[in-house]
Design an enzyme around this catalytic site. Structure first.
Site, PDB file in Angstrom:
ATOM      1  N   LYS A  77     -13.296  -8.187  -7.405  1.00 15.72           N
ATOM      2  CA  LYS A  77     -13.614  -8.622  -6.040  1.00 15.72           C
ATOM      3  C   LYS A  77     -15.035  -9.148  -6.020  1.00 15.72           C
ATOM      4  O   LYS A  77     -15.954  -8.466  -6.487  1.00 15.72           O
ATOM      5  CB  LYS A  77     -13.480  -7.438  -5.074  1.00 15.72           C
ATOM      6  CG  LYS A  77     -12.113  -6.771  -5.193  1.00 15.72           C
ATOM      7  CD  LYS A  77     -11.822  -5.829  -4.058  1.00 15.72           C
ATOM      8  CE  LYS A  77     -10.447  -5.206  -4.286  1.00 15.72           C
ATOM      9  NZ  LYS A  77      -9.687  -5.022  -3.072  1.00 15.72           N
ATOM     10  N   LYS A  99       0.852  -1.198   0.000  1.00 13.57           N
ATOM     11  CA  LYS A  99       0.000   0.000   0.000  1.00 13.57           C
ATOM     12  C   LYS A  99       0.886   1.246   0.000  1.00 13.57           C
ATOM     13  O   LYS A  99       1.865   1.325   0.765  1.00 13.57           O
ATOM     14  CB  LYS A  99      -0.902   0.005   1.238  1.00 13.57           C
ATOM     15  CG  LYS A  99      -2.025  -1.018   1.173  1.00 13.57           C
ATOM     16  CD  LYS A  99      -3.155  -0.557   0.262  1.00 13.57           C
ATOM     17  CE  LYS A  99      -4.285  -1.582   0.285  1.00 13.57           C
ATOM     18  NZ  LYS A  99      -5.423  -1.174  -0.556  1.00 13.57           N
ATOM     19  N   GLU A 133      -1.654  -0.266  -8.835  1.00 10.20           N
ATOM     20  CA  GLU A 133      -3.107  -0.317  -8.747  1.00 10.20           C
ATOM     21  C   GLU A 133      -3.665   1.083  -8.483  1.00 10.20           C
ATOM     22  O   GLU A 133      -3.252   1.752  -7.532  1.00 10.20           O
ATOM     23  CB  GLU A 133      -3.447  -1.250  -7.569  1.00 10.20           C
ATOM     24  CG  GLU A 133      -4.737  -1.996  -7.660  1.00 10.20           C
ATOM     25  CD  GLU A 133      -4.822  -3.048  -6.542  1.00 10.20           C
ATOM     26  OE1 GLU A 133      -3.955  -3.962  -6.477  1.00 10.20           O
ATOM     27  OE2 GLU A 133      -5.728  -2.946  -5.711  1.00 10.20           O
TER      28      GLU A 133
HETATM   29  O1  LIG Z   1      -5.349  -6.980  -2.959  1.00 10.68           O
HETATM   30  C1  LIG Z   1      -4.863  -7.345  -1.877  1.00 10.68           C
HETATM   31  O2  LIG Z   1      -3.696  -7.759  -1.793  1.00 10.68           O
HETATM   32  C2  LIG Z   1      -5.680  -7.330  -0.624  1.00 10.68           C
HETATM   33  C3  LIG Z   1      -6.980  -6.620  -0.635  1.00 10.68           C
HETATM   34  C4  LIG Z   1      -6.910  -5.124  -0.655  1.00 10.68           C
HETATM   35  O3  LIG Z   1      -5.880  -4.553  -0.898  1.00 10.68           O
HETATM   36  C5  LIG Z   1      -8.112  -4.371  -0.312  1.00 10.68           C
HETATM   37  C6  LIG Z   1      -8.893  -4.830   0.734  1.00 10.68           C
HETATM   38  C7  LIG Z   1     -10.008  -4.136   1.140  1.00 10.68           C
HETATM   39  C8  LIG Z   1     -10.362  -2.970   0.497  1.00 10.68           C
HETATM   40  C9  LIG Z   1      -9.594  -2.497  -0.569  1.00 10.68           C
HETATM   41  C10 LIG Z   1      -8.478  -3.197  -0.989  1.00 10.68           C
HETATM   42  C11 LIG Z   1      -7.760  -2.702  -2.204  1.00 10.68           C
HETATM   43  O4  LIG Z   1      -7.276  -3.463  -3.026  1.00 10.68           O
HETATM   44  O5  LIG Z   1      -7.732  -1.500  -2.442  1.00 10.68           O
HETATM   45 MG   LIG Z   2      -6.824  -1.711  -4.494  1.00 13.40          MG
END
Ligand SMILES: O=C(O)CCC(=O)c1ccccc1C(=O)O
Ligand SMILES: [Mg+2]
Length: 440
Positions: free
Chosen positions: A307, A184, A255
């Site tokens: 998702k 992140k 992302e």
């Molecule tokens: O993609 C992953 O590795 C885990 C999941 C994740 O990042 C996520 C989990 C909950 C809400 C948003 C996100 C996201 O991808 O932004």
């Molecule tokens: Mg994401």
């Protein structure tokens, strides 16, 4: 548009036909212990129950019978009430090992239907219209089997929250055998706003990335900005990432660097013109968009994130992948092990790409024993049942449970309206998953 407000969405007043918490709604149920409106049927078996949604002849007088138009399924279920479908509703509260998208406790409503356990867990600040799509996923999981898996286990990526560089090794150690890590970035926590993300935040992000590459030199990397850069900040950040030695080669994609889908398309065009060697993935532009196919139409991304819960279920997510025609990563919405199982089923229906489904590692405790956790980098595919003792221990308490049940009822009404107006197509019919499989 930010995900991380941490607040709680106001709920609309309860519709007239929805029960107040604690009230019984139908006469045909046996004696039940209720706690804050939750029916705790200790004896109810998932198998062998009567179908309880009204049949085609049992619709309310004057109703349009949308199930005839849409081929049954969701419309027929929604003609009844939540208590007709679910014989258990358990709100749980899971403590987390690190702050992730602004929360340190994850709440979920777990529901048991005729086909098994399902999860309803839109984030607390989501309003009813968006959360109602998540409910469609829970109804799907509670009423039908997952598509047959193409493989018994799916590879997952580690998910690293925006922790300080000193915590990287400790958090990564929670992911057994992962060969890819999603980091992140642009997450300034509670204090910062979007404008701060590319400034001081960028140096912290670079330090976190360096710590990952030092701790796990061979690992593939993904970055996730959750749309928090402005267009200029995104260019600055991408240019910095591209200059890190070996980074572009090791990086699958970045992302959602910016939130707006047109800005995403512009950024991708710029990155290509600059020959940065970095790919762009779309997440929020898929799962929060009015039309998830805009990404593909505009050429806004090289890759999409899908998702199951935010997209309204496994079959709808498969249909989006098929129509987008882009490579896809399945990812979690930070579900409990029950909801992660739907993600694993989705990933097992698609070509093998490490999925963002390792997130149960971010919970101190989870609802299943063992939790759905990757071993050797792989997550087993199959239904997950919560453990009765863990359900009791992780119970969210009467106030939060009542809130979740009210929210479920409000989303139920809203989703029924969408289906009746033809605004929510039930794409779970045969064909979609097979078409995707045939194409791969
Ligand atoms: O993609 C992953 O590795 C885990 C999941 C994740 O990042 C996520 C989990 C909950 C809400 C948003 C996100 C996201 O991808 O932004
Ligand atoms: Mg994401």
């Amino acid at each position: 548009m930010r995900d991380d407000t941490g607040g709680t969405a106001p709920l609309p007043p309860l519709p007239a036909r929805a029960p107040a918490p604690g009230a019984h709604t139908t006469a045909d149920r046996g004696p039940e212990a209720t706690r804050a409106g939750v029916r705790q049927s200790e004896t109810g078996q998932a198998a062998g129950r009567e179908p309880r949604a009204p049949g085609p002849g049992q619709s309310r007088p004057g109703e349009r019978r949308p199930e005839e138009r849409l081929g049954g399924g969701l419309a027929q279920v929604l003609a009844g009430e939540p208590a007709d479908l679910f014989d258990r509703m358990c709100a749980v509260s899971l403590p987390m090992v690190a702050r992730f998208r602004g929360i340190t406790v994850r709440e979920a409503l777990l529901l048991r239907g005729p086909a098994g356990w399902a999860e309803f867990s839109p984030f607390a600040e989501y309003a009813v219209p968006e959360a109602s799509t998540w409910l469609a996923a829970a109804i799907e999981a509670a009423t039908s089997p997952f598509p047959p898996p193409r493989r018994p286990a799916v590879a997952v990526n580690a998910t690293l929250p925006a922790v300080p560089a000193e915590r990287v090794a400790e958090v990564l150690a929670r992911y057994d055998g992962a060969q890819c890590v999603k980091i992140k970035i642009a997450d300034t926590g509670a204090a910062g706003g979007a404008d701060d993300a590319g400034g001081a935040g960028l140096e912290e992000d670079l330090a976190r990335i360096a710590a990952v590459r030092a701790a796990a030199p061979g690992m593939r990397v993904r970055l996730d900005a959750n749309g928090r850069y402005g267009p200029a900040q995104a260019r600055t950040a991408l240019a910095r990432f591209a200059r890190l030695p070996g980074f572009a080669e090791a990086c699958d994609y970045i992302e959602q660097p910016v939130m707006d889908v047109r800005e995403l398309a512009d950024l991708r065009a710029w990155a290509q013109a600059e020959r940065l060697g970095l790919r762009i993935a779309a997440d929020e532009s898929i799962r929060k968009a009015e039309d998830p196919l805009t990404v593909a139409r505009l050429g806004a991304a090289d890759h999409i994130i899908v998702k199951a819960q935010p997209l309204g279920g496994v079959h709808r997510a498969l249909s989006i992948v098929e129509q987008a025609g882009l490579p896809a990563t399945v990812s979690s919405a930070l579900e409990t092990s029950v909801g992660l199982a739907a993600g694993a089923a989705l990933a097992a229906s698609l070509p093998p790409v490490a999925a963002g489904l390792g997130t149960s590692a971010l919970f101190e405790r989870d609802v299943a024993q063992p939790p759905l956790r990757a071993v050797g980098g792989e997550l087993p595919v199959g239904r997950v049942e919560p453990d009765a003792k863990l359900l009791a221990e992780l119970d969210a308490g009467p106030v939060r449970t009542a809130w979740w049940v009210r929210r479920l009822e409000a989303c139920w009404e809203h989703l029924r309206g969408r289906v009746e107006r033809g605004e929510f197509a039930d794409r779970s019919g045969p064909g979609t998953s097979c078409d995707v499989q045939a194409g791969c």
